[in-house]
Design a protein around this motif. Structure first.
Motif, PDB file in Angstrom:
ATOM      1  N   HIS A  26       0.801  -1.222   0.000  1.00 40.27           N
ATOM      2  CA  HIS A  26       0.000   0.000   0.000  1.00 40.27           C
ATOM      3  C   HIS A  26       0.837   1.275   0.000  1.00 40.27           C
ATOM      4  CE1 HIS A  26      -3.443  -2.553   0.639  1.00 40.27           C
ATOM      5  NE2 HIS A  26      -2.835  -3.105   1.686  1.00 40.27           N
ATOM      6  N   GLY A  27       2.080   1.175  -0.418  1.00 39.58           N
ATOM      7  CA  GLY A  27       2.960   2.341  -0.442  1.00 39.58           C
ATOM      8  C   GLY A  27       2.415   3.485  -1.277  1.00 39.58           C
ATOM      9  N   HIS A  28       1.626   3.151  -2.283  1.00 46.19           N
ATOM     10  CA  HIS A  28       1.086   4.174  -3.169  1.00 46.19           C
ATOM     11  C   HIS A  28       0.022   5.049  -2.501  1.00 46.19           C
ATOM     12  CE1 HIS A  28      -1.565   0.712  -3.473  1.00 46.19           C
ATOM     13  NE2 HIS A  28      -2.508   1.516  -3.912  1.00 46.19           N
ATOM     14  N   VAL A  29      -0.508   4.617  -1.336  1.00 44.00           N
ATOM     15  CA  VAL A  29      -1.543   5.410  -0.656  1.00 44.00           C
ATOM     16  C   VAL A  29      -1.144   5.819   0.760  1.00 44.00           C
ATOM     17  CG1 VAL A  29      -3.451   4.443  -1.998  1.00 44.00           C
ATOM     18  CG2 VAL A  29      -2.758   3.343   0.138  1.00 44.00           C
ATOM     19  N   LEU A  30       0.088   5.559   1.170  1.00 44.94           N
ATOM     20  CA  LEU A  30       0.492   5.857   2.543  1.00 44.94           C
ATOM     21  C   LEU A  30       0.583   7.347   2.835  1.00 44.94           C
ATOM     22  CD1 LEU A  30       3.139   3.122   3.370  1.00 44.94           C
ATOM     23  CD2 LEU A  30       0.861   3.398   4.337  1.00 44.94           C
ATOM     24  N   GLY A  31       0.987   8.132   1.859  1.00 45.37           N
ATOM     25  CA  GLY A  31       1.076   9.578   2.068  1.00 45.37           C
ATOM     26  C   GLY A  31       1.955   9.907   3.265  1.00 45.37           C
ATOM     27  N   GLU A  32       1.431  10.700   4.194  1.00 48.34           N
ATOM     28  CA  GLU A  32       2.204  11.102   5.373  1.00 48.34           C
ATOM     29  C   GLU A  32       2.377   9.973   6.378  1.00 48.34           C
ATOM     30  OE1 GLU A  32       1.515  14.848   7.121  1.00 48.34           O
ATOM     31  OE2 GLU A  32       1.205  15.841   5.205  1.00 48.34           O
ATOM     32  N   ALA A  33       1.699   8.862   6.173  1.00 47.83           N
ATOM     33  CA  ALA A  33       1.860   7.701   7.055  1.00 47.83           C
ATOM     34  C   ALA A  33       3.206   7.015   6.840  1.00 47.83           C
ATOM     35  CB  ALA A  33       0.725   6.702   6.845  1.00 47.83           C
ATOM     36  N   LEU A  82       6.870   3.311  -7.485  1.00 52.21           N
ATOM     37  CA  LEU A  82       5.822   4.184  -6.944  1.00 52.21           C
ATOM     38  C   LEU A  82       5.538   5.328  -7.903  1.00 52.21           C
ATOM     39  CD1 LEU A  82       6.966   4.509  -3.212  1.00 52.21           C
ATOM     40  CD2 LEU A  82       4.980   3.240  -4.060  1.00 52.21           C
ATOM     41  N   ALA A  83       4.308   5.796  -7.890  1.00 52.06           N
ATOM     42  CA  ALA A  83       3.962   6.991  -8.656  1.00 52.06           C
ATOM     43  C   ALA A  83       4.749   8.169  -8.085  1.00 52.06           C
ATOM     44  CB  ALA A  83       2.461   7.258  -8.561  1.00 52.06           C
ATOM     45  N   GLU A  84       4.892   9.218  -8.870  1.00 51.18           N
ATOM     46  CA  GLU A  84       5.712  10.359  -8.456  1.00 51.18           C
ATOM     47  C   GLU A  84       5.281  10.939  -7.113  1.00 51.18           C
ATOM     48  OE1 GLU A  84       7.041  14.776 -10.049  1.00 51.18           O
ATOM     49  OE2 GLU A  84       6.201  13.346 -11.476  1.00 51.18           O
ATOM     50  N   ASP A  85       3.982  11.149  -6.918  1.00 51.69           N
ATOM     51  CA  ASP A  85       3.504  11.708  -5.646  1.00 51.69           C
ATOM     52  C   ASP A  85       3.832  10.790  -4.473  1.00 51.69           C
ATOM     53  OD1 ASP A  85       2.516  13.894  -6.991  1.00 51.69           O
ATOM     54  OD2 ASP A  85       0.428  13.204  -6.973  1.00 51.69           O
ATOM     55  N   SER A  86       3.633   9.503  -4.654  1.00 49.74           N
ATOM     56  CA  SER A  86       3.914   8.541  -3.584  1.00 49.74           C
ATOM     57  C   SER A  86       5.407   8.475  -3.286  1.00 49.74           C
ATOM     58  CB  SER A  86       3.405   7.153  -3.977  1.00 49.74           C
ATOM     59  OG  SER A  86       2.017   7.174  -4.174  1.00 49.74           O
ATOM     60  N   PHE A  87       6.212   8.540  -4.330  1.00 48.65           N
ATOM     61  CA  PHE A  87       7.664   8.523  -4.151  1.00 48.65           C
ATOM     62  C   PHE A  87       8.116   9.765  -3.385  1.00 48.65           C
ATOM     63  CE2 PHE A  87      12.060   9.209  -5.647  1.00 48.65           C
ATOM     64  CZ  PHE A  87      12.619   8.035  -5.189  1.00 48.65           C
ATOM     65  N   LEU A  88       7.519  10.913  -3.703  1.00 45.54           N
ATOM     66  CA  LEU A  88       7.858  12.145  -2.986  1.00 45.54           C
ATOM     67  C   LEU A  88       7.438  12.060  -1.526  1.00 45.54           C
ATOM     68  CD1 LEU A  88       7.017  14.883  -5.649  1.00 45.54           C
ATOM     69  CD2 LEU A  88       9.279  14.152  -4.855  1.00 45.54           C
ATOM     70  N   ASN A 116      10.076  12.527   1.436  1.00 44.54           N
ATOM     71  CA  ASN A 116       9.844  13.507   2.498  1.00 44.54           C
ATOM     72  C   ASN A 116       9.928  12.852   3.873  1.00 44.54           C
ATOM     73  OD1 ASN A 116       9.541  15.786   0.876  1.00 44.54           O
ATOM     74  ND2 ASN A 116       7.361  15.416   0.580  1.00 44.54           N
ATOM     75  N   ALA A 117       9.376  11.649   3.995  1.00 45.08           N
ATOM     76  CA  ALA A 117       9.433  10.930   5.279  1.00 45.08           C
ATOM     77  C   ALA A 117      10.876  10.577   5.623  1.00 45.08           C
ATOM     78  CB  ALA A 117       8.573   9.673   5.207  1.00 45.08           C
ATOM     79  N   LEU A 118      11.645  10.134   4.641  1.00 46.18           N
ATOM     80  CA  LEU A 118      13.051   9.804   4.883  1.00 46.18           C
ATOM     81  C   LEU A 118      13.843  11.043   5.284  1.00 46.18           C
ATOM     82  CD1 LEU A 118      13.691   7.299   1.958  1.00 46.18           C
ATOM     83  CD2 LEU A 118      13.730   6.768   4.404  1.00 46.18           C
ATOM     84  N   CYS A 119      13.602  12.152   4.602  1.00 48.84           N
ATOM     85  CA  CYS A 119      14.297  13.402   4.941  1.00 48.84           C
ATOM     86  C   CYS A 119      13.933  13.858   6.353  1.00 48.84           C
ATOM     87  CB  CYS A 119      13.953  14.495   3.931  1.00 48.84           C
ATOM     88  SG  CYS A 119      14.684  14.225   2.307  1.00 48.84           S
ATOM     89  N   ARG A 120      12.677  13.734   6.713  1.00 44.81           N
ATOM     90  CA  ARG A 120      12.241  14.115   8.065  1.00 44.81           C
ATOM     91  C   ARG A 120      12.904  13.232   9.115  1.00 44.81           C
ATOM     92  NH1 ARG A 120       5.995  13.869  10.052  1.00 44.81           N
ATOM     93  NH2 ARG A 120       6.399  14.338  12.230  1.00 44.81           N
ATOM     94  N   LEU A 121      13.027  11.940   8.827  1.00 38.98           N
ATOM     95  CA  LEU A 121      13.665  11.009   9.746  1.00 38.98           C
ATOM     96  C   LEU A 121      15.137  11.367   9.936  1.00 38.98           C
ATOM     97  CD1 LEU A 121      12.689   8.474  11.276  1.00 38.98           C
ATOM     98  CD2 LEU A 121      13.542   7.119   9.383  1.00 38.98           C
ATOM     99  N   VAL A 122      15.822  11.667   8.845  1.00 41.71           N
ATOM    100  CA  VAL A 122      17.233  12.061   8.916  1.00 41.71           C
ATOM    101  C   VAL A 122      17.377  13.377   9.668  1.00 41.71           C
ATOM    102  CG1 VAL A 122      19.209  12.814   7.517  1.00 41.71           C
ATOM    103  CG2 VAL A 122      17.924  10.778   6.860  1.00 41.71           C
ATOM    104  N   GLU A 123      16.480  14.318   9.410  1.00 46.59           N
ATOM    105  CA  GLU A 123      16.525  15.612  10.097  1.00 46.59           C
ATOM    106  C   GLU A 123      16.365  15.436  11.606  1.00 46.59           C
ATOM    107  OE1 GLU A 123      13.865  19.685  10.277  1.00 46.59           O
ATOM    108  OE2 GLU A 123      13.872  18.511   8.429  1.00 46.59           O
ATOM    109  N   GLU A 124      15.428  14.587  12.012  1.00 44.41           N
ATOM    110  CA  GLU A 124      15.237  14.349  13.444  1.00 44.41           C
ATOM    111  C   GLU A 124      16.463  13.685  14.068  1.00 44.41           C
ATOM    112  OE1 GLU A 124      11.598  12.460  14.543  1.00 44.41           O
ATOM    113  OE2 GLU A 124      10.381  14.122  13.789  1.00 44.41           O
TER     114      GLU A 124
END
Length: 118
Positions: free
Chosen positions: A26-33, A87-93, A97-105
């Motif tokens: 379900h990676g294509h619909v996870l969004g901010e999850a 993944l579709a472009e939006d899902s990949f982004l 974004n989640a990976l970048c947020r994890l690294v930032e934290e």
């Protein structure tokens, strides 16, 4: 329900495997999850002392029954990264974004003298 004699690390591995299976299916619909999912996987890896290594092993079937060891969990994470290209472009982004947020934290925690979580 898991048998009572299954140790906590085994339960954590099974739960993490379920999270990775959700990401596969379900990676294509996870969004901010994506962020809490990846954060949970990271916490399991840190808690259990699982080290990520380069792998050349064969694929692990997602959702296969039975217990899983840390090597299989690492392989599933590698496969998730490889399959993210589908993944579709939006899902990949969303994933990026989640990976970048994890690294930032992690960087913020390291800057505050907390144990680095990588």
């Amino acid at each position: 329900m898991l048998p009572m004699d299954v140790q906590i690390p085994s339960k954590k591995l099974l739960c993490t495997r379920c999270l990775l299976s959700i990401a596969f299916c379900h990676g294509h619909v996870l969004g901010e999850a994506w962020f809490p999912l990846l954060q949970s996987v990271q916490t399991t890896f840190i808690t259990l002392g699982i080290q990520l290594t380069e792998t050349t092993s064969s694929e692990v079937e997602v959702g296969a029954p039975g217990l899983i060891d840390s090597g299989q969990l690492t392989l599933l994470l590698h496969q998730l990264c490889q399959n993210s290209r589908d993944l579709a472009e939006d899902s990949f982004l969303d994933l990026l974004n989640a990976l970048c947020r994890l690294v930032e934290e992690c960087a913020i925690d390291a800057g505050q003298g907390k144990e680095a979580v990588y």
